[in-house]
Design an enzyme around this catalytic site. Structure first.
Site, PDB file in Angstrom:
ATOM      1  N   HIS A  51       9.243 -10.300 -45.058  1.00  0.00           N
ATOM      2  CA  HIS A  51       8.756 -10.402 -46.467  1.00  0.00           C
ATOM      3  C   HIS A  51       7.227 -10.649 -46.484  1.00  0.00           C
ATOM      4  CE1 HIS A  51      12.903 -11.264 -47.490  1.00  0.00           C
ATOM      5  NE2 HIS A  51      12.702 -11.653 -48.734  1.00  0.00           N
ATOM      6  N   CYS A  63       7.725 -11.276 -40.200  1.00  0.00           N
ATOM      7  CA  CYS A  63       8.939 -11.649 -41.206  1.00  0.00           C
ATOM      8  C   CYS A  63       8.564 -10.222 -42.240  1.00  0.00           C
ATOM      9  CB  CYS A  63       9.016 -12.934 -41.907  1.00  0.00           C
ATOM     10  SG  CYS A  63      10.342 -12.957 -43.082  1.00  0.00           S
ATOM     11  N   GLU A  75      10.433 -14.022 -52.818  1.00  0.00           N
ATOM     12  CA  GLU A  75      11.753 -13.594 -53.596  1.00  0.00           C
ATOM     13  C   GLU A  75      11.628 -14.314 -55.080  1.00  0.00           C
ATOM     14  OE1 GLU A  75      15.622 -13.680 -51.652  1.00  0.00           O
ATOM     15  OE2 GLU A  75      14.799 -12.255 -50.128  1.00  0.00           O
ATOM     16  N   CYS A 115      14.553  -6.451 -38.938  1.00  0.00           N
ATOM     17  CA  CYS A 115      14.497  -7.825 -39.514  1.00  0.00           C
ATOM     18  C   CYS A 115      14.173  -8.509 -38.245  1.00  0.00           C
ATOM     19  CB  CYS A 115      16.302  -8.287 -39.516  1.00  0.00           C
ATOM     20  SG  CYS A 115      16.431  -9.869 -39.877  1.00  0.00           S
ATOM     21  N   ASP A 157      18.850  -4.731 -42.249  1.00  0.00           N
ATOM     22  CA  ASP A 157      18.181  -6.168 -42.514  1.00  0.00           C
ATOM     23  C   ASP A 157      19.079  -7.200 -42.872  1.00  0.00           C
ATOM     24  OD1 ASP A 157      16.026  -8.059 -42.599  1.00  0.00           O
ATOM     25  OD2 ASP A 157      15.993  -7.588 -44.777  1.00  0.00           O
ATOM     26  N   SER A 158      18.809  -8.353 -42.968  1.00  0.00           N
ATOM     27  CA  SER A 158      19.560  -9.332 -43.388  1.00  0.00           C
ATOM     28  C   SER A 158      19.699  -9.186 -44.822  1.00  0.00           C
ATOM     29  CB  SER A 158      18.819 -10.936 -43.268  1.00  0.00           C
ATOM     30  OG  SER A 158      17.666 -11.005 -43.648  1.00  0.00           O
TER      31      SER A 158
END
Lengths: 269, 269
Positions: B187, B185, B153, B74, B11-12
């Site tokens: 997240h 996504c 985050e 990702c 993933d990024s």
């Protein structure tokens, strides 16, 4: 004697254009070479080790364009990697921290200064240390504001959500009764209205970009590097990602149309 | 026959750990090698050209660890660089887009599916295209939500500001009367509560991570790659920035303590 070489300016991405804007107001005839590391932005959430490594590479991009001095238009780099750039460059280097700290110390009557910035800038204590060195009687109160950059990049500089977030971030600084607040990130000048409204316009906002432009003018004089031309200057930008988004969004930060934006070699395949 | 080689996941940055979490639930005895490109995160705001370049390098990191298959955890990479990874890897590759699209098509009774993701994922139209290929009668309605990643985050998954932002982003999708929403996504599963409350729990949320874990299980069966061991698996992580922040924040995404996190070589000096 007139030195027509460009002033080199770099940032993690697009935010440094607010510093370029201040430079073009203060020094309207200087040529500028700007580099924004848009392929690796942001720096403010990354470790000092990585930021120092990137700062060295960014410096090399500018040195290739024969710049007469380097302006680190990125608070995070100025906070954690000023020495890296100074060691690498064979030209004068100005970061945004010391000019911003000087302006804040001069501005604060109550000697109570707030500092806001990215997580890395705040963790470095660079502004607090610089301010203490200038006047040990000044107390500083710091707060990282990680959501401010994405809010500005989303264009939500006047949005209700931005107001709520600003209130939450800035409340501890209000409680400390600061009279001066350092905008320790190049994106933050775009949030001046929101921040002023949280503080009911009772706090002096220090835009490090403006302070840095004044410091750059002094360095050019001292080192006899001024461009005495009165022609329209050449402002060229390089970026590490493709130029499209930078060109589109850059205008909001620069305050006027951007000229030519090119892709810098050597960052990606 | 039992294949004890790890499943490679990349993933990024940190978000892909929600996919690892789903994998460990579905396949509790498989070893996993995870790479997060924390020195260059995020990918979702960068150009397809740069993301394709990074995806190739990320694939090489995993191949060095002798992985038996690669999971692109990702959405942005799955959307714009699946072919890059497939061409480079000599092992099966699973992205998150197709499994997510399949689940959404099965789930939507009204054949009206919303898709949210990063700017790059939405601009690619990857989910809309995959859904149309599966069932051309399904209509998709897409929206980029660039602030969701920084909000997660920051840990503000239940914050009032997040509610306001979510309402604004999701309002156009509500108006389209979708009955299914793809969380495009990694997240976004951490925002399930906020998103459910915007839709008053009337919309089925598709977590691509869970759909992907099911697809990975099928690929392992088909290619006879299952690890038949019943031992506790070895889950190792590599990152391109220093491990500290990843280790600290990773637990929220992974849902349990992370094992050893190491720095991958070759990304910075």
């Amino acid at each position: 004697m007139s030195d027509t070489r460009p002033i080199g300016v770099f940032d993690s991405g697009i935010g440094g254009l607010t510093v370029v804007r201040a430079l073009t107001i203060r020094l309207p005839h200087e040529n500028i070479a700007y580099f924004g590391d848009t392929a690796r932005v942001p720096y403010g959430s990354k470790s000092p080790q990585v930021v120092r490594d990137y700062a060295a590479q960014d410096t090399d991009v500018l040195l290739k364009h024969d710049v007469k001095m380097i302006v680190i238009a990125c608070n995070t780099v100025s906070a954690v990697a000023l020495d890296v750039v100074q060691k690498r460059a064979r030209v004068p280097v100005v970061g945004v921290i010391i000019p911003g700290a000087e302006t804040a110390v001069r501005a604060s009557k109550k000697k109570r200064v707030g500092v806001i910035g990215t997580a890395s800038t705040i963790a470095s204590n660079a502004y607090a240390n610089a301010i203490r060195q200038l006047d040990s009687a000044v107390q500083t109160f710091s707060r990282a504001c990680p959501l401010f950059v994405p809010l500005v990049e989303e264009g939500w500089t006047e949005h209700a959500a931005t107001g709520i977030i600003a209130k939450e971030y800035l409340f501890p600084l209000m409680q400390e009764k600061i009279d001066t607040l350092v905008l320790g990130c190049t994106h933050y000048p775009l949030l001046k209205n929101v921040i002023n409204s949280v503080f009911h316009n009772s706090v002096m906002l220090v835009d490090s970009g403006e302070a840095t432009a004044a410091a750059v003018a002094r360095v050019l004089e001292e080192h006899k590097l001024r461009n005495k031309s009165t022609l329209k200057p050449n402002i060229q930008c390089w970026v590490s990602d493709v130029p499209q988004k930078f060109t589109e969004v850059g205008e909001r930060f620069f305050g006027q149309k951007l000229g030519r934006v090119q892709r810098a070699a050597g960052f990606t395949a």
